[in-house]
Design a protein around this motif. Structure first.
Motif, PDB file in Angstrom:
ATOM      1  N   ASN A 151       0.824  -1.208   0.000  1.00 53.60           N
ATOM      2  CA  ASN A 151       0.000   0.000   0.000  1.00 53.60           C
ATOM      3  C   ASN A 151       0.862   1.263   0.000  1.00 53.60           C
ATOM      4  O   ASN A 151       0.540   2.239  -0.681  1.00 53.60           O
ATOM      5  N   ILE A 154       2.311   1.834  -3.506  1.00 49.87           N
ATOM      6  CA  ILE A 154       1.289   2.318  -4.442  1.00 49.87           C
ATOM      7  C   ILE A 154       1.025   3.809  -4.222  1.00 49.87           C
ATOM      8  O   ILE A 154       0.979   4.600  -5.169  1.00 49.87           O
ATOM      9  N   ILE A 155       0.873   4.172  -2.968  1.00 47.98           N
ATOM     10  CA  ILE A 155       0.575   5.580  -2.699  1.00 47.98           C
ATOM     11  C   ILE A 155       1.749   6.471  -3.064  1.00 47.98           C
ATOM     12  O   ILE A 155       1.574   7.574  -3.614  1.00 47.98           O
ATOM     13  N   TYR A 158       1.819   6.690  -7.063  1.00 42.89           N
ATOM     14  CA  TYR A 158       0.745   7.414  -7.741  1.00 42.89           C
ATOM     15  C   TYR A 158       0.348   8.707  -7.043  1.00 42.89           C
ATOM     16  O   TYR A 158      -0.446   9.488  -7.575  1.00 42.89           O
ATOM     17  N   HIS A 162      -1.682  12.021  -8.342  1.00 39.69           N
ATOM     18  CA  HIS A 162      -2.923  12.352  -7.649  1.00 39.69           C
ATOM     19  C   HIS A 162      -2.937  13.809  -7.190  1.00 39.69           C
ATOM     20  O   HIS A 162      -3.896  14.548  -7.460  1.00 39.69           O
ATOM     21  N   ARG A 183       1.113  11.633   2.983  1.00 42.43           N
ATOM     22  CA  ARG A 183      -0.003  10.706   2.763  1.00 42.43           C
ATOM     23  C   ARG A 183       0.419   9.257   3.059  1.00 42.43           C
ATOM     24  O   ARG A 183      -0.268   8.539   3.768  1.00 42.43           O
ATOM     25  N   THR A 186       0.483   8.362   6.666  1.00 46.66           N
ATOM     26  CA  THR A 186      -0.775   8.118   7.389  1.00 46.66           C
ATOM     27  C   THR A 186      -1.107   6.636   7.454  1.00 46.66           C
ATOM     28  O   THR A 186      -1.978   6.223   8.226  1.00 46.66           O
ATOM     29  N   LEU A 187      -0.429   5.844   6.650  1.00 47.32           N
ATOM     30  CA  LEU A 187      -0.701   4.404   6.674  1.00 47.32           C
ATOM     31  C   LEU A 187      -0.231   3.765   7.978  1.00 47.32           C
ATOM     32  O   LEU A 187      -0.788   2.759   8.405  1.00 47.32           O
TER      33      LEU A 187
ATOM     34  N   GLN B 122     -13.817  11.326  -2.012  1.00 47.04           N
ATOM     35  CA  GLN B 122     -13.220  11.013  -0.709  1.00 47.04           C
ATOM     36  C   GLN B 122     -14.252  11.178   0.406  1.00 47.04           C
ATOM     37  O   GLN B 122     -14.367  10.336   1.299  1.00 47.04           O
ATOM     38  N   ARG B 144      -9.428   9.516  12.196  1.00 50.26           N
ATOM     39  CA  ARG B 144      -8.608   8.868  11.168  1.00 50.26           C
ATOM     40  C   ARG B 144      -9.465   8.369  10.010  1.00 50.26           C
ATOM     41  O   ARG B 144      -8.958   7.750   9.065  1.00 50.26           O
ATOM     42  N   ASP B 147      -8.407  10.004   6.592  1.00 49.90           N
ATOM     43  CA  ASP B 147      -7.218   9.377   6.018  1.00 49.90           C
ATOM     44  C   ASP B 147      -7.561   8.051   5.357  1.00 49.90           C
ATOM     45  O   ASP B 147      -7.081   7.743   4.261  1.00 49.90           O
ATOM     46  N   ILE B 150      -9.279   8.748   2.025  1.00 48.90           N
ATOM     47  CA  ILE B 150      -8.349   9.237   0.990  1.00 48.90           C
ATOM     48  C   ILE B 150      -7.478   8.098   0.474  1.00 48.90           C
ATOM     49  O   ILE B 150      -7.334   7.893  -0.736  1.00 48.90           O
ATOM     50  N   ASN B 151      -6.915   7.335   1.404  1.00 50.36           N
ATOM     51  CA  ASN B 151      -6.046   6.239   0.982  1.00 50.36           C
ATOM     52  C   ASN B 151      -6.810   5.193   0.167  1.00 50.36           C
ATOM     53  O   ASN B 151      -6.295   4.660  -0.825  1.00 50.36           O
ATOM     54  N   ILE B 154      -7.444   6.532  -3.367  1.00 48.10           N
ATOM     55  CA  ILE B 154      -6.213   6.527  -4.180  1.00 48.10           C
ATOM     56  C   ILE B 154      -5.917   5.117  -4.676  1.00 48.10           C
ATOM     57  O   ILE B 154      -5.632   4.895  -5.856  1.00 48.10           O
ATOM     58  N   ILE B 155      -6.015   4.147  -3.777  1.00 52.99           N
ATOM     59  CA  ILE B 155      -5.699   2.774  -4.176  1.00 52.99           C
ATOM     60  C   ILE B 155      -6.713   2.251  -5.186  1.00 52.99           C
ATOM     61  O   ILE B 155      -6.362   1.573  -6.154  1.00 52.99           O
ATOM     62  N   ARG B 157      -8.429   4.046  -7.332  1.00 53.02           N
ATOM     63  CA  ARG B 157      -8.249   4.726  -8.611  1.00 53.02           C
ATOM     64  C   ARG B 157      -7.035   4.233  -9.376  1.00 53.02           C
ATOM     65  O   ARG B 157      -7.075   4.041 -10.585  1.00 53.02           O
ATOM     66  N   TYR B 158      -5.920   4.063  -8.678  1.00 51.34           N
ATOM     67  CA  TYR B 158      -4.686   3.720  -9.379  1.00 51.34           C
ATOM     68  C   TYR B 158      -4.373   2.236  -9.343  1.00 51.34           C
ATOM     69  O   TYR B 158      -3.454   1.775 -10.010  1.00 51.34           O
ATOM     70  N   LEU B 187      -6.715  -2.144   3.768  1.00 49.47           N
ATOM     71  CA  LEU B 187      -6.533  -0.930   4.561  1.00 49.47           C
ATOM     72  C   LEU B 187      -7.305  -0.999   5.873  1.00 49.47           C
ATOM     73  O   LEU B 187      -6.924  -0.375   6.859  1.00 49.47           O
TER      74      LEU B 187
END
Lengths: 218, 218
Positions: A151, A154-155, A158, A162, A183, A186-187, B122, B144, B147, B150-151, B154-155, B157-158, B187
């Motif tokens: 993850n 990937i973030i 991309y 984004h 970003r 934040t994972l 989002q 959280r 976050d 958003i994450n 993103i995942i 989409r890409y 996630l």
DNA sequence: CTATTTTTAGGGTGATAACCCTATTTTTGA
DNA sequence: TCAAAAATAGGGTTATCACCCTAAAAATAG
């Protein structure tokens, strides 16, 4: 610098800035201040220029992949260095990451390598996260480390696209770079020692402020 | 179907398959079985075709954005429906998501809308995650949730691009779709009720098996 | 210093792109 | 039914593309 090397360098910069498909040989020659005939003397085909760039790309990727968490060193610093190298790679070879990735556009060397590079990048990040965990900096279950690494990569990969699409300007301190790096943080930051998080954030600021490679900014 | 509509439909399919820049008017007319002159009668410029597609795109996005978690309904099912709609959107307008996103290629209507669409997507996902939490299905701190949303977006989409680059075939059950949806699940699944996770995974299988829009497969 | 090789400039070429123009056929509306 | 409008076909135009060819200039080697 030899004309051939200048062509490879400036072609990459122009491709990054305007997109591979939007840079004709006429434009490239004009930009280099040489004649089109001279350009074709050094490279018989347009694809040959792409090949030359792709070869350098492969070399640079291998160099970055060789960065592994060292036993004695400071793992947080080393992770920051890895982030910097990765972002740099995304910027310097932006057009390869963007324009070529589909419709059969890649050079053969990239076509063959890309899958392995992605997998090895994920493994590389996993090693760092495991080192974080081993050092007591990160509280993360071993069997979820692989997911975290995937993850995160990937973030990171991309995220730049984004945030650019969101309107982040590339100039003025690299808003997209900073946002992308924060970003990905934040994972896992909620499971990381506050002290280590702070240090990573300082690394991120340094990377974002480091200034962009000139081929992007202009 | 009227010729104009056929042009918009088939142009989008060809653009999705071969890339916007790789579909000339001659190829498009040939594919449609009409003359080039007729093509130019219906659309004065190439960009006008892009505009027509972009208008539909905007409409479809708004429709998808209007999907909100309903009070009485089953939130897990509704989230599965949202995932399906989102993946569909990525596939049906793949070339817009890929080719046009930089180098000033977007139509004005997309250029103006894209930032808001991303932000609202989002927020849309955040509403679903909050509903999960409220229903006791997801154990996630309120501050959280943003976050996570958003994450996840993103995942999603890409992810398709990512797994395609990894070599996932688009045909044979949509490996890239399944992988992307499962990826976004990593996630938060560890904080979700196993029962709800199972149901989501079944939704994902349904989406991945649903078969792809024909313009991608061919 | 001179012969050879390398590098450079620049005009030429054929293919293809988007797009125009006009004549003909098809559809439509009173 | 028939005239006006819409739709279609297809040849023509201009620009640009990657790339070729050749002669001159520059660098290099003996």
């Amino acid at each position: 610098m030899k004309t051939r090397d200048r062509i490879v360098l400036e072609a990459r910069r122009l491709y990054n800035r305007r997109g591979y498909g939007n840079v004709s040989s006429a434009v490239l020659a004009e930009h280099l201040g040489i004649s089109e005939g001279n350009l074709w003397y050094h490279f018989k085909t347009r694809r040959a220029i792409l090949s030359a760039i792709s070869e350098r790309f492969a070399v640079d990727i291998e160099k970055r992949l060789s960065r592994l968490p060292a036993a004695g060193a400071d793992i947080v610093d080393e992770y920051g260095d890895l982030l910097q190298a990765l972002i740099w790679e995304f910027q310097e070879y932006r057009f390869l990451y963007r324009d070529q990735s589909e419709y059969g556009g890649h050079d053969e060397i990239v076509q063959r390598g890309v899958r392995g590079w992605i997998e090895r990048t994920q493994q590389q990040f996993q090693l760092y996260y495991r080192a974080f965990a081993s050092a007591g900096l990160l509280d993360w279950e071993e069997d979820r480390l692989a997911d975290l690494a995937i993850n995160a990569t990937i973030i990171l990969r991309y995220g730049l696209d984004h945030y650019r699409e969101m309107g982040a300007s590339i100039e003025e301190g690299g808003g997209a770079i900073r946002s992308t790096l924060l970003r990905h943080l934040t994972l896992f930051e909620h499971k990381m020692l506050p002290d280590a998080v702070e240090r990573l954030k300082r690394s991120i600021e340094r990377i974002a402020d480091a200034g962009l490679p000139e081929e992007i900014a202009a």
